[in-house]
Enzyme design. Structure first.
Site, PDB file in Angstrom:
ATOM      1  CD1 TRP A 184      -2.574   1.903   0.670  1.00  0.00           C
ATOM      2  CD2 TRP A 184      -1.166   2.407   2.341  1.00  0.00           C
ATOM      3  NE1 TRP A 184      -2.860   3.187   1.078  1.00  0.00           N
ATOM      4  CE2 TRP A 184      -2.010   3.520   2.094  1.00  0.00           C
ATOM      5  CE3 TRP A 184      -0.201   2.492   3.331  1.00  0.00           C
ATOM      6  CZ2 TRP A 184      -1.913   4.699   2.838  1.00  0.00           C
ATOM      7  CZ3 TRP A 184      -0.097   3.656   4.078  1.00  0.00           C
ATOM      8  CH2 TRP A 184      -0.951   4.747   3.818  1.00  0.00           C
ATOM      9  CD  GLU A 225      -4.607  -1.768   2.056  1.00  0.00           C
ATOM     10  OE1 GLU A 225      -3.444  -1.988   2.432  1.00  0.00           O
ATOM     11  OE2 GLU A 225      -5.536  -1.511   2.847  1.00  0.00           O
ATOM     12  CE  LYS A 227      -6.521   5.413   3.235  1.00  0.00           C
ATOM     13  NZ  LYS A 227      -5.549   5.577   4.343  1.00  0.00           N
ATOM     14  CG  ASP A 258      -8.628  -1.277   4.372  1.00  0.00           C
ATOM     15  OD1 ASP A 258      -7.596  -1.406   5.053  1.00  0.00           O
ATOM     16  OD2 ASP A 258      -9.688  -0.785   4.820  1.00  0.00           O
ATOM     17  CG  HIS A 261      -8.685   1.595   1.910  1.00  0.00           C
ATOM     18  ND1 HIS A 261      -7.450   1.088   1.598  1.00  0.00           N
ATOM     19  CD2 HIS A 261      -8.576   2.058   3.172  1.00  0.00           C
ATOM     20  CE1 HIS A 261      -6.632   1.256   2.619  1.00  0.00           C
ATOM     21  NE2 HIS A 261      -7.297   1.835   3.599  1.00  0.00           N
ATOM     22  CG  HIS A 285      -6.272  -4.901   5.061  1.00  0.00           C
ATOM     23  ND1 HIS A 285      -5.355  -3.887   4.898  1.00  0.00           N
ATOM     24  CD2 HIS A 285      -5.544  -6.046   5.079  1.00  0.00           C
ATOM     25  CE1 HIS A 285      -4.133  -4.392   4.871  1.00  0.00           C
ATOM     26  NE2 HIS A 285      -4.223  -5.698   4.968  1.00  0.00           N
ATOM     27  CG  ASP A 293      -8.838   4.207   6.063  1.00  0.00           C
ATOM     28  OD1 ASP A 293      -7.723   4.367   5.514  1.00  0.00           O
ATOM     29  OD2 ASP A 293      -9.081   3.318   6.893  1.00  0.00           O
ATOM     30  CG  ASP A 295      -7.997   2.033   9.427  1.00  0.00           C
ATOM     31  OD1 ASP A 295      -8.903   1.669   8.674  1.00  0.00           O
ATOM     32  OD2 ASP A 295      -6.866   2.281   9.036  1.00  0.00           O
ATOM     33  CG  ASP A 325      -5.366  -1.953   8.165  1.00  0.00           C
ATOM     34  OD1 ASP A 325      -5.344  -1.387   7.053  1.00  0.00           O
ATOM     35  OD2 ASP A 325      -4.718  -1.538   9.145  1.00  0.00           O
TER      36      ASP A 325
HETATM   37  C1  LIG Z   1      -0.315   0.439   7.903  1.00  0.00           C
HETATM   38  C2  LIG Z   1      -0.992  -0.321   6.783  1.00  0.00           C
HETATM   39  O1  LIG Z   1      -0.098  -0.554   5.740  1.00  0.00           O
HETATM   40  C3  LIG Z   1      -2.164   0.470   6.344  1.00  0.00           C
HETATM   41  O2  LIG Z   1      -3.132   0.387   7.363  1.00  0.00           O
HETATM   42  C4  LIG Z   1      -2.836   0.040   5.032  1.00  0.00           C
HETATM   43  O3  LIG Z   1      -3.205  -1.328   5.044  1.00  0.00           O
HETATM   44  C5  LIG Z   1      -4.049   0.869   4.925  1.00  0.00           C
HETATM   45  O4  LIG Z   1      -5.155   0.393   5.017  1.00  0.00           O
HETATM   46  C6  LIG Z   1      -3.864   2.349   4.816  1.00  0.00           C
HETATM   47  O5  LIG Z   1      -5.068   3.026   4.956  1.00  0.00           O
HETATM   48 MN   LIG Z   2      -5.479  -1.705   4.968  1.00  0.00          MN
END
Ligand SMILES: C[C@H](O)[C@H](O)[C@@H](O)C(=O)CO
Ligand SMILES: [Mn+2]
Length: 417
Positions: A184, A225, A227, A258, A261, A285, A293, A295, A325
């Site tokens: 990513w 990945e 985004k 993810d 994302h 993810h 995002d 998380d 994630d």
């Molecule tokens: C730290 C990771 O590489 C990161 O979370 C990635 O997976 C991601 O989702 C970035 O938004």
């Molecule tokens: Mn991710």
């Protein structure tokens, strides 16, 4: 029989009446590894460059005490958290979580710099995954890495990503468990660019160099990945979903979807079958985006359930690599791991306890009334009794008993760090 066993027997009978074999479901769950993101333990800081501020559009917020400050503390926290999880799983490392006294940079990493993690994982029967850390580094400060205009910056990150795949292959070879190295990048613009094509062309060319001599994908699967946005890259990310969908299709590479994302209204579960129609493998993810995002810890919510139900209905548990994630620094980080991982497993179990063939037959017959009726009725079937039994036979606490262990650890270990 004790209360857990009695409740399980009743649930087993109830599911058997609709043609679901709870023992089979538990066997499949027992051999399904979920990859936990180790960057929850250190707030995505890593142990390589203390002086690099957090950047790249991601952010762990909250100052809860006790974050892991070195590899030993990270492994200690992972041991504690994994001791409360049924089954054997994987730990996904960031390249910055390097374990070496050598002063190295990201374009110099080698398998030996992660050997201590391999020995740790080997002793526990745990798998390892890897992630190049293309963010929070002096060479990513202007917001671009693999797509940078500066060829020296691109070369640095190309070398980092190449080496990351080799570390992943080292994990796969040493542990006998296929690793996933997930690429990513943070590249993008805060406001709308004029030339949207040039950065993506540079990213394409850089990735072609990264994968010019790919490692054995059976040892290590490289995933890409996408985004949609991040802090400071609200307007445009170079590695968009469309870019990676096309790149993966044209170059026969694998995607990582993810759940945080995409636009909040997008249904990520609905993307999986389209990707898997054209891909051999992919990564997921599992996370919980809130407004964006950000998380949050995985919850046993509809979005998570839908995604993991799609994985099971498609028969893709061997081909889709499930990872978490998220990074929440506002709560006890071991509890964050336990909550998110147990919720991911509960969602998988609920999916495995579904009478999918029956539902598909109703759908084929056009009996959408019965399909909906059953889908709603199944929501109150006793999966929790099966989950508690799964914890019991795996000698881990069911219910909230695990919290006492975490509170003891917080008092004895985290509080004195
Ligand atoms: C730290 C990771 O590489 C990161 O979370 C990635 O997976 C991601 O989702 C970035 O938004
Ligand atoms: Mn991710």
């Amino acid at each position: 029989m004790n209360a857990v066993e009695l409740a399980y027997e009743a649930a087993k009978e109830r599911y058997a009446q609709i043609g679901v074999d709870t023992q089979k479901a538990l066997e499949i769950l027992g051999r399904t590894r979920i990859s936990f993101n180790a960057w929850q333990f250190d707030d995505v800081k890593g142990f390589l460059k203390k002086d690099s501020a957090m950047s790249g559009g991601i952010l762990s917020t909250g100052g809860y005490p006790g974050a892991a400050a070195n590899p030993d503390q990270l492994r200690q926290d992972a041991d504690m958290a994994f001791s409360l999880l049924p089954g054997k799983h994987k730990l996904s490392l960031q390249a910055t979580q390097v374990d070496t006294s050598e002063q190295i940079d990201l374009d110099e990493i080698e398998p030996k710099h992660y050997e201590a993690y391999v020995e740790w994982a080997k002793e526990r029967g745990i798998g390892l995954d890897f992630n190049p850390s293309c963010y929070s580094h002096p060479n990513s400060e202007n917001g671009f890495t693999l797509s940078s205009r500066d060829p020296d910056i691109r070369s640095f990150w190309i070398e980092h990503c190449k080496r990351s795949s080799r570390v992943g292959a080292y994990f796969g070879k040493e542990l006998g468990i296929q690793a996933v190295t997930n690429h990513w990048i943070c590249d993008g613009y805060k406001d709308y660019p004029v030339d949207q094509e040039a950065p993506r062309r540079r990213l394409m060319e850089s990735l072609d160099q990264v994968f010019a001599s790919p490692v054995d994908q059976k040892l290590n699967l490289d995933t890409l990945e996408s985004k949609l946005f991040g802090i400071g890259v609200e307007a445009y990310t170079v590695g968009s979903h469309e870019f990676y969908m096309m790149y993966a299709a044209k170059r026969n590479r694998s995607l990582c979807l993810d759940a945080g994302h995409f636009h909040p209204t997008e249904d990520v579960a609905n993307k999986i079958s389209s990707v898997m129609l054209f891909s051999q493998e992919m990564a997921l993810h599992v996370t919980r985006p809130m407004r964006w995002d950000s998380d949050h810890v995985v919850s046993l919510d509809d979005a998570t359930q839908s995604m993991l139900t799609q994985v099971v209905r498609g028969g893709w548990l061997e081909r889709i690599h499930i990872g978490t994630d998220y990074f929440d620094g506002s709560i006890n980080r071991i509890s964050a791991c336990v909550i998110g991982m147990r919720n991911s497993m509960k969602a998988l179990l609920k999916a495995l306890l579904e009478p999918t063939v029956m539902l598909q037959e109703l759908e084929e017959q056009g009996d959408y009334t019965s399909r909906l009726s059953w889908l709603e009725e199944l929501k109150t079937y006793p999966y929790a009794a099966v989950w508690d039994y799964y914890c019991y036979v795996n000698n881990v606490p069911a219910g909230m008993e695990w919290m006492r262990e975490v509170q003891r650890y917080e008092k004895d270990v985290l509080a004195v760090r």
